[in-house]
Design a protein around this motif. Structure first.
Motif, PDB file in Angstrom:
ATOM      1  N   GLY A 143       2.645 -17.308   7.064  1.00 48.07           N
ATOM      2  CA  GLY A 143       1.590 -16.659   6.304  1.00 48.07           C
ATOM      3  C   GLY A 143       2.173 -15.531   5.466  1.00 48.07           C
ATOM      4  O   GLY A 143       3.309 -15.101   5.673  1.00 48.07           O
ATOM      5  N   LYS A 144       1.384 -15.074   4.529  1.00 42.11           N
ATOM      6  CA  LYS A 144       1.853 -14.032   3.614  1.00 42.11           C
ATOM      7  C   LYS A 144       0.908 -12.830   3.674  1.00 42.11           C
ATOM      8  O   LYS A 144      -0.314 -12.982   3.555  1.00 42.11           O
ATOM      9  N   VAL A 145       1.485 -11.647   3.874  1.00 49.38           N
ATOM     10  CA  VAL A 145       0.746 -10.394   3.822  1.00 49.38           C
ATOM     11  C   VAL A 145       1.483  -9.489   2.840  1.00 49.38           C
ATOM     12  O   VAL A 145       2.706  -9.360   2.909  1.00 49.38           O
ATOM     13  N   SER A 146       0.735  -8.892   1.925  1.00 47.93           N
ATOM     14  CA  SER A 146       1.345  -7.953   0.989  1.00 47.93           C
ATOM     15  C   SER A 146       0.485  -6.701   0.944  1.00 47.93           C
ATOM     16  O   SER A 146      -0.705  -6.732   1.246  1.00 47.93           O
ATOM     17  N   PHE A 147       1.108  -5.591   0.585  1.00 51.02           N
ATOM     18  CA  PHE A 147       0.329  -4.368   0.427  1.00 51.02           C
ATOM     19  C   PHE A 147       0.743  -3.657  -0.853  1.00 51.02           C
ATOM     20  O   PHE A 147       1.827  -3.872  -1.390  1.00 51.02           O
ATOM     21  N   PHE A 148      -0.172  -2.824  -1.323  1.00 53.12           N
ATOM     22  CA  PHE A 148       0.042  -2.106  -2.576  1.00 53.12           C
ATOM     23  C   PHE A 148      -0.482  -0.687  -2.419  1.00 53.12           C
ATOM     24  O   PHE A 148      -1.607  -0.472  -1.964  1.00 53.12           O
ATOM     25  N   SER A 149       0.364   0.273  -2.791  1.00 50.49           N
ATOM     26  CA  SER A 149       0.008   1.683  -2.784  1.00 50.49           C
ATOM     27  C   SER A 149       0.086   2.176  -4.226  1.00 50.49           C
ATOM     28  O   SER A 149       1.156   2.145  -4.835  1.00 50.49           O
ATOM     29  N   TYR A 150      -1.049   2.596  -4.758  1.00 49.13           N
ATOM     30  CA  TYR A 150      -1.100   3.046  -6.145  1.00 49.13           C
ATOM     31  C   TYR A 150      -1.286   4.556  -6.195  1.00 49.13           C
ATOM     32  O   TYR A 150      -2.227   5.094  -5.615  1.00 49.13           O
ATOM     33  N   THR A 151      -0.372   5.236  -6.875  1.00 45.11           N
ATOM     34  CA  THR A 151      -0.536   6.657  -7.178  1.00 45.11           C
ATOM     35  C   THR A 151      -0.062   6.873  -8.615  1.00 45.11           C
ATOM     36  O   THR A 151       0.620   6.019  -9.194  1.00 45.11           O
ATOM     37  N   SER A 152      -0.402   8.015  -9.169  1.00 47.07           N
ATOM     38  CA  SER A 152       0.037   8.318 -10.539  1.00 47.07           C
ATOM     39  C   SER A 152       1.545   8.548 -10.598  1.00 47.07           C
ATOM     40  O   SER A 152       2.163   8.414 -11.652  1.00 47.07           O
ATOM     41  N   VAL A 153       2.155   8.849  -9.464  1.00 50.38           N
ATOM     42  CA  VAL A 153       3.588   9.124  -9.421  1.00 50.38           C
ATOM     43  C   VAL A 153       4.394   7.835  -9.259  1.00 50.38           C
ATOM     44  O   VAL A 153       5.389   7.615  -9.954  1.00 50.38           O
TER      45      VAL A 153
END
Length: 180
Positions: A27-37
């Motif tokens: 299976g595939k798990v991905s994550f994303f953290s978005y900040t202006s930096v």
């Protein structure tokens, strides 16, 4: 003595219908953290999951150090400083797909309720999922948000601007019939 126990239990074992299960080995798990930096994303293609089609129960297990990042330094910080994968090597989810019908041929949108354990913390989740059936195979996809603080992940003050407080997590599992 062992033969006696087996003989006494045999009628109960025979009357129990075998449970039908499907399994996702990659299976595939991905994550994303978005900040202006800085944007941080990672993907793990070594996630194991199994579903009991009779009960709708689902279990997921993933090794935390199997996440792949764009930069090696991000992977090192993730494993050593944040999720501490040497102390907490895996994350797990155990739950149930609410109103799941394994015989339905069209796409189902269902809620999965369960308990997610990561970094020594436990959190109850309800996740909206899409379930597609093709023959005997199932594909389950979805997205949910996780708050970093809920999993006791400490972010140094100097780096707080680089890591979002809420992380977006996507998953995609392709299940095939389980053969024991």
């Amino acid at each position: 003595m062992n033969k006696l126990v087996i003989m006494l239990l045999l009628p109960f074992l025979i009357d129990q219908p075998p449970t039908e299960r499907v399994i996702a080995r990659q299976g595939k798990v991905s994550f994303f953290s978005y900040t202006s930096v800085e944007h941080i994303k990672a993907e793990n293609n070594q996630v194991f999951s199994i579903i009991d089609l009779d009960s709708g129960e689902i279990a997921v297990s993933m090794l935390m150090n199997a996440f792949v990042f764009e930069k090696a330094l991000m992977r090192e910080h993730f494993n050593e400083s944040y999720v501490e994968s040497d102390i907490y090597p895996k994350a797990t989810f155990k739950g149930k797909i609410v109103d799941f019908d394994p015989n339905m041929e069209e796409v189902q949108t269902r809620i999965v309720k369960g308990v997610f354990k990561m970094h020594g913390a436990t959190k109850e989740l309800e996740i909206k999922t899409k379930i597609e059936k093709t023959g005997n195979d199932f594909v389950i996809t979805g997205t949910f948000e996780a708050m970093v603080k809920d999993y006791n992940i400490k972010i140094p003050p100097l780096l707080r601007g680089n890591i979002a407080k809420t992380i977006s997590i996507d998953f995609n599992f392709k299940y095939e019939p389980y053969e024991s």
